[in-house]
Design a protein around this motif. Structure first.
Motif, mmCIF file in Angstrom:
data_model
loop_
_atom_site.group_PDB
_atom_site.id
_atom_site.type_symbol
_atom_site.label_atom_id
_atom_site.label_comp_id
_atom_site.label_asym_id
_atom_site.label_seq_id
_atom_site.Cartn_x
_atom_site.Cartn_y
_atom_site.Cartn_z
ATOM 1 N N GLY A 24 32.112 43.051 48.449
ATOM 2 C CA GLY A 24 33.185 42.649 47.546
ATOM 3 C C GLY A 24 32.706 41.611 46.548
ATOM 4 O O GLY A 24 31.852 40.776 46.875
ATOM 5 N N VAL A 25 33.223 41.659 45.344
ATOM 6 C CA VAL A 25 32.827 40.731 44.285
ATOM 7 C C VAL A 25 34.007 39.850 43.895
ATOM 8 O O VAL A 25 35.092 40.352 43.597
ATOM 9 C CB VAL A 25 32.298 41.478 43.049
ATOM 10 N N LEU A 26 33.767 38.552 43.873
ATOM 11 C CA LEU A 26 34.784 37.566 43.516
ATOM 12 C C LEU A 26 34.253 36.738 42.361
ATOM 13 O O LEU A 26 33.221 36.079 42.487
ATOM 14 C CB LEU A 26 35.087 36.687 44.729
ATOM 15 N N ILE A 27 34.932 36.806 41.217
ATOM 16 C CA ILE A 27 34.529 36.022 40.050
ATOM 17 C C ILE A 27 35.045 34.596 40.197
ATOM 18 O O ILE A 27 36.221 34.380 40.481
ATOM 19 C CB ILE A 27 35.078 36.647 38.748
ATOM 20 N N LEU A 28 34.156 33.624 40.006
ATOM 21 C CA LEU A 28 34.520 32.205 40.057
ATOM 22 C C LEU A 28 34.019 31.568 38.774
ATOM 23 O O LEU A 28 32.806 31.432 38.566
ATOM 24 C CB LEU A 28 33.888 31.524 41.275
ATOM 25 N N THR A 29 34.936 31.179 37.883
ATOM 26 C CA THR A 29 34.534 30.756 36.552
ATOM 27 C C THR A 29 35.469 29.704 35.976
ATOM 28 O O THR A 29 36.570 29.488 36.491
ATOM 29 C CB THR A 29 34.489 31.987 35.611
ATOM 30 N N THR A 30 35.008 29.073 34.901
ATOM 31 C CA THR A 30 35.858 28.126 34.165
ATOM 32 C C THR A 30 36.631 28.852 33.071
ATOM 33 O O THR A 30 37.523 28.270 32.459
ATOM 34 C CB THR A 30 35.015 27.018 33.517
ATOM 35 N N PHE A 31 36.292 30.113 32.811
ATOM 36 C CA PHE A 31 36.860 30.842 31.684
ATOM 37 C C PHE A 31 38.024 31.723 32.114
ATOM 38 O O PHE A 31 37.888 32.528 33.026
ATOM 39 C CB PHE A 31 35.781 31.695 31.015
ATOM 40 N N SER A 32 39.159 31.572 31.436
ATOM 41 C CA SER A 32 40.343 32.367 31.783
ATOM 42 C C SER A 32 40.829 33.206 30.606
ATOM 43 O O SER A 32 41.982 33.612 30.554
ATOM 44 C CB SER A 32 41.478 31.446 32.255
ATOM 45 N N GLU A 33 39.942 33.478 29.631
ATOM 46 C CA GLU A 33 40.328 34.277 28.480
ATOM 47 C C GLU A 33 40.688 35.709 28.902
ATOM 48 O O GLU A 33 40.144 36.244 29.872
ATOM 49 C CB GLU A 33 39.192 34.325 27.447
ATOM 50 N N ASP A 34 41.595 36.307 28.143
ATOM 51 C CA ASP A 34 42.064 37.663 28.447
ATOM 52 C C ASP A 34 40.910 38.641 28.608
ATOM 53 O O ASP A 34 40.912 39.490 29.505
ATOM 54 C CB ASP A 34 42.992 38.174 27.340
ATOM 55 N N ALA A 35 39.914 38.533 27.708
ATOM 56 C CA ALA A 35 38.822 39.509 27.719
ATOM 57 C C ALA A 35 38.040 39.442 29.022
ATOM 58 O O ALA A 35 37.640 40.472 29.574
ATOM 59 C CB ALA A 35 37.885 39.249 26.536
ATOM 60 N N TYR A 36 37.807 38.238 29.524
ATOM 61 C CA TYR A 36 37.074 38.101 30.782
ATOM 62 C C TYR A 36 37.870 38.671 31.949
ATOM 63 O O TYR A 36 37.343 39.381 32.806
ATOM 64 C CB TYR A 36 36.756 36.629 31.056
ATOM 65 N N ILE A 37 39.159 38.327 32.003
ATOM 66 C CA ILE A 37 40.005 38.811 33.096
ATOM 67 C C ILE A 37 40.085 40.333 33.063
ATOM 68 O O ILE A 37 39.944 41.001 34.093
ATOM 69 C CB ILE A 37 41.412 38.194 33.016
ATOM 70 N N ALA A 38 40.302 40.881 31.874
ATOM 71 C CA ALA A 38 40.431 42.339 31.737
ATOM 72 C C ALA A 38 39.148 43.045 32.157
ATOM 73 O O ALA A 38 39.183 44.048 32.873
ATOM 74 C CB ALA A 38 40.793 42.700 30.300
ATOM 75 N N ARG A 39 37.992 42.536 31.699
ATOM 76 C CA ARG A 39 36.712 43.158 32.060
ATOM 77 C C ARG A 39 36.458 43.066 33.551
ATOM 78 O O ARG A 39 35.988 44.010 34.182
ATOM 79 C CB ARG A 39 35.564 42.492 31.309
ATOM 80 N N ALA A 40 36.758 41.908 34.140
ATOM 81 C CA ALA A 40 36.505 41.717 35.568
ATOM 82 C C ALA A 40 37.360 42.662 36.402
ATOM 83 O O ALA A 40 36.856 43.362 37.289
ATOM 84 C CB ALA A 40 36.780 40.276 35.963
ATOM 85 N N LEU A 41 38.660 42.696 36.119
ATOM 86 C CA LEU A 41 39.580 43.491 36.925
ATOM 87 C C LEU A 41 39.482 44.978 36.606
ATOM 88 O O LEU A 41 39.879 45.810 37.412
ATOM 89 C CB LEU A 41 41.012 42.996 36.735
ATOM 90 N N GLY A 42 38.964 45.298 35.431
ATOM 91 C CA GLY A 42 38.771 46.706 35.085
ATOM 92 C C GLY A 42 37.428 47.226 35.540
ATOM 93 O O GLY A 42 37.132 48.413 35.419
ATOM 94 N N GLY A 43 36.581 46.331 36.050
ATOM 95 C CA GLY A 43 35.242 46.718 36.463
ATOM 96 C C GLY A 43 35.029 46.595 37.953
ATOM 97 O O GLY A 43 35.803 47.101 38.748
ATOM 98 N N GLY A 44 33.981 45.863 38.328
ATOM 99 C CA GLY A 44 33.592 45.844 39.724
ATOM 100 C C GLY A 44 34.144 44.714 40.564
ATOM 101 O O GLY A 44 33.834 44.622 41.755
ATOM 102 N N ALA A 45 34.951 43.828 39.979
ATOM 103 C CA ALA A 45 35.438 42.672 40.732
ATOM 104 C C ALA A 45 36.699 42.980 41.526
ATOM 105 O O ALA A 45 37.554 43.741 41.092
ATOM 106 C CB ALA A 45 35.706 41.498 39.784
ATOM 107 N N SER A 46 36.811 42.358 42.704
ATOM 108 C CA SER A 46 38.018 42.476 43.524
ATOM 109 C C SER A 46 38.884 41.229 43.441
ATOM 110 O O SER A 46 39.956 41.186 44.038
ATOM 111 C CB SER A 46 37.637 42.713 44.994
ATOM 112 N N GLY A 47 38.404 40.222 42.730
ATOM 113 C CA GLY A 47 39.176 38.993 42.616
ATOM 114 C C GLY A 47 38.682 38.126 41.480
ATOM 115 O O GLY A 47 37.572 38.316 40.964
ATOM 116 N N PHE A 48 39.509 37.174 41.071
ATOM 117 C CA PHE A 48 39.201 36.305 39.940
ATOM 118 C C PHE A 48 39.757 34.920 40.240
ATOM 119 O O PHE A 48 40.968 34.756 40.449
ATOM 120 C CB PHE A 48 39.846 36.863 38.662
#
Length: 217
Positions: free
Chosen positions: A77-101
């Motif tokens: 499982g992949v969990l993104i941990l970041t300082t960035f909350s821009e729409d593009a990052y969230i959309a790419r993460a959840l539309g790709g291989g991540a299971s969490g943000f």
């Protein structure tokens, strides 16, 4: 024991996250990576349960690394941990291989909750990110609801039951207990419904369940 690989290009951040994870006796950090390419290679070598990925890293960014890990080591499982909350990052993460943000500015307890959820096969969004996603989903809701119901109509009744419980955030084990099934059967249902709905991960499946009205708001 939940085996975790930690990837962040800042050594100080890695040390802080490792220390936080170390407060949970059920979590073991098995490797650390300083860039996305190293994260992919170490994931293949160590096969951890969860990979914690920063977004902006050298050589290969975290979102591209998440896609590669999802493709090459689907059991992790992949969990993104970041300082960035821009729409593009969230959309790419959840539309790709991540299971969490998760956001680094969030409550430290969210990190441990996210690691446990993703290791258990569930999806996890920090409350701040979840509120943002829900707000974005509110626009054009009727059109999406109609489309979602049409897609869900192709599923069997049992697949719809499973999808509805995915929408509540349940893991495969929890769904199995609720529906009186063995966990392997739930995994088979998940594989089938995700293929038929053309969704790549549990987050997309959960969103579709909400849009189709399978989950009470």
């Amino acid at each position: 024991m939940i085996r975790v690989l930690l990837a962040d290009d800042e050594a100080l951040i890695r040390a802080g996250v490792r220390a936080l994870l170390g407060t949970d006796p059920a979590v073991d950090v098995v490797a650390e990576a300083a860039n996305g390419r190293e994260a992919v290679d170490l994931t293949i070598a160590h096969r951890p349960d969860v990979v914690l990925l920063d977004v902006q890293m050298p050589v290969l960014d975290g979102l591209d690394a998440a896609d590669e890990i999802h493709r090459l080591v689907p059991g992790t499982g992949v969990l993104i941990l970041t300082t960035f909350s821009e729409d593009a990052y969230i959309a790419r993460a959840l539309g790709g291989g991540a299971s969490g943000f998760l956001l680094k500015a969030g409550d430290p307890r969210e990190l441990l909750a996210g690691v446990h959820a993703v290791a258990d096969g569930a999806a996890y969004l920090s409350p701040r990110v979840a509120r943002h996603v829900i707000t974005e989903l509110s626009g054009g809701r009727l059109t999406r609801a109609t489309t979602a119901r049409t897609r869900v109509a192709t599923l069997t009744s049992r697949e719809r039951d499973v999808l509805a419980l995915v929408g509540t955030g349940m893991s495969n084990a929890e769904i199995a207990r609720r529906l009186h099934l063995v966990e392997g059967t739930v995994k088979a249902y998940m594989t089938s419904l995700m293929d038929r709905l053309s969704v790549r991960n549990r987050v997309q499946a959960a969103v579709l369940a909400h849009e189709a009205g399978l989950v009470a708001d």
